[in-house]
Design an enzyme around this catalytic site. Structure first.
Site, short mmCIF file in Angstrom:
data_model
loop_
_atom_site.label_atom_id
_atom_site.label_comp_id
_atom_site.label_asym_id
_atom_site.label_seq_id
_atom_site.Cartn_x
_atom_site.Cartn_y
_atom_site.Cartn_z
N THR A 64 -0.69 4.48 -10.54
CA THR A 64 0.46 4.00 -9.75
C THR A 64 1.77 4.68 -10.12
OG1 THR A 64 0.94 2.20 -11.30
CG2 THR A 64 -0.58 1.71 -9.48
N GLU B 53 -3.29 2.76 -18.13
CA GLU B 53 -3.64 2.37 -16.76
C GLU B 53 -4.92 3.08 -16.31
OE1 GLU B 53 -2.10 2.85 -12.21
OE2 GLU B 53 -0.54 2.67 -13.74
#
Length: 332
Positions: A178, A139
């Protein structure tokens, strides 16, 4: 049979809720399954679609082929669909796919895409961008890869936040991965805000609802449990954070396991209460497998501890919505 149950030590399993699949993971898996149904096998997937071996192996058995880079796809299969994982990819990846005339489907979690858009907005507004996250995580690689190299500085710890020196006189802004620890991230953000009071924060928290909810459930259960098991993969960031949260809340045994076969039973001798949760990419069947394994050794009572309700669902890519609608119609 009752005699056997009586002889087993009693164990209360405190089952965290919410746990397991989040909306982004559920969507990503659906994308692979629907693509296989619509386009046939093989369907290629760049990187693990989600960080869970059980899920990946299940999709592989259905005809998904997992690769780390697009050039691993054989020339004769370049017309087959390729899917980008839920973690997101640098902009160079879809550009590479287009240059090879590949048909691709993007399974990036919409909440990760939100962070990508924030990064682009900050860049357009000529801000110096800090990304709070873990080096090497897909990510983070994907988010940093939305902008020209050198545009984003990575902050992993409070010490990094203390040591950071702006490169210019431009306004600072921060975004985050996140799947981070809510508490650790708050500590890093506090340091940055103390040092740079004008730093621009996300309009809405970047740490996703599912990560936050699962950590809150662990915080509620861990102080009541003699031991905690998190079902998840070692390369799953959100699963590792759940194990750390349980540890921090005072649970003397806090283990991350992928399957029941991974359990080190010596750690669970004499326990009376077990906390149990699952990372956002771990399917419920693995939670049931863990409970069954404990039921072989203990007289188990399961109690659910719910700290939040989750109703979020994300839209599928346009190319697959017809297939999804057909399935719903057939089921109805």
């Amino acid at each position: 049979m009752n005699d056997t149950a009586e002889q087993k030590p009693k164990l209360t399993v405190l089952l965290c809720a919410p746990r397991g699949f989040c909306a982004g993971v559920d969507r990503a898996i659906q994308i692979v399954e629907l693509a296989l149904e619509k386009y046939g096998r093989p369907v290629y997937v760049r990187h693990e679609i989600v960080h869970n071996k059980f899920v990946v192996d299940g999709l592989r058995a259905k005809g998904a082929v997992f690769v780390e880079e697009l050039d691993e796809i054989p020339p004769e299969d370049r017309e087959r669909p390729v899917i980008f994982s839920a973690h997101g990819v640098p902009k160079s990846v879809p550009a590479d796919a287009q240059s090879r005339n590949m048909f691709y489907l993007d399974a990036t979690c919409p909440l990760v895409s939100k962070v990508h858009k924030e990064a682009e907005i900050h860049h357009r507004r000529d801000r110096e961008i800090l990304l709070i996250g873990h080096a090497g995580h897909p990510e983070v690689i994907g988010t940093m890869g939305q902008l020209p190299e050198g545009s984003v500085s990575l902050i992993e710890t409070e010490q990094d936040a203390l040591n950071f020196q702006p490169k210019s006189g431009r306004q600072l802004a921060f975004i985050t991965q996140t799947t981070l620890s809510v508490d650790d991230t708050a500590g890093i953000v506090n340091v940055l805000r103390e040092r740079f009071p004008d730093i621009v924060a996300p309009h809405k928290e970047d740490i996703c609802y599912a990560t936050t909810n699962r950590q809150e459930a662990v915080k509620a259960v861990a102080p009541e449990a003699d031991a905690m098991i998190v079902v998840g993969a070692p390369n799953s960031s959100n699963s590792q954070r759940l194990r750390e949260v349980a540890e921090r809340e005072g649970c003397r045994v806090s283990d991350l396991v992928q399957r029941a076969s991974d359990i080190d039973w010596t750690k669970f001798d004499g326990i009376k209460t077990l906390g149990l949760t699952a990372g956002a990419s771990a399917p419920e069947t693995l939670v049931e497998e863990i409970i069954a394994a404990f039921a072989e050794r203990f007289h188990v009572t399961v109690e659910s501890v719910r700290t939040a309700e989750e109703t979020i669902a994300f839209n599928l890519p346009r190319e697959l919505r017809d297939k999804s609608a057909q399935q719903r119609s057939a089921a109805g």
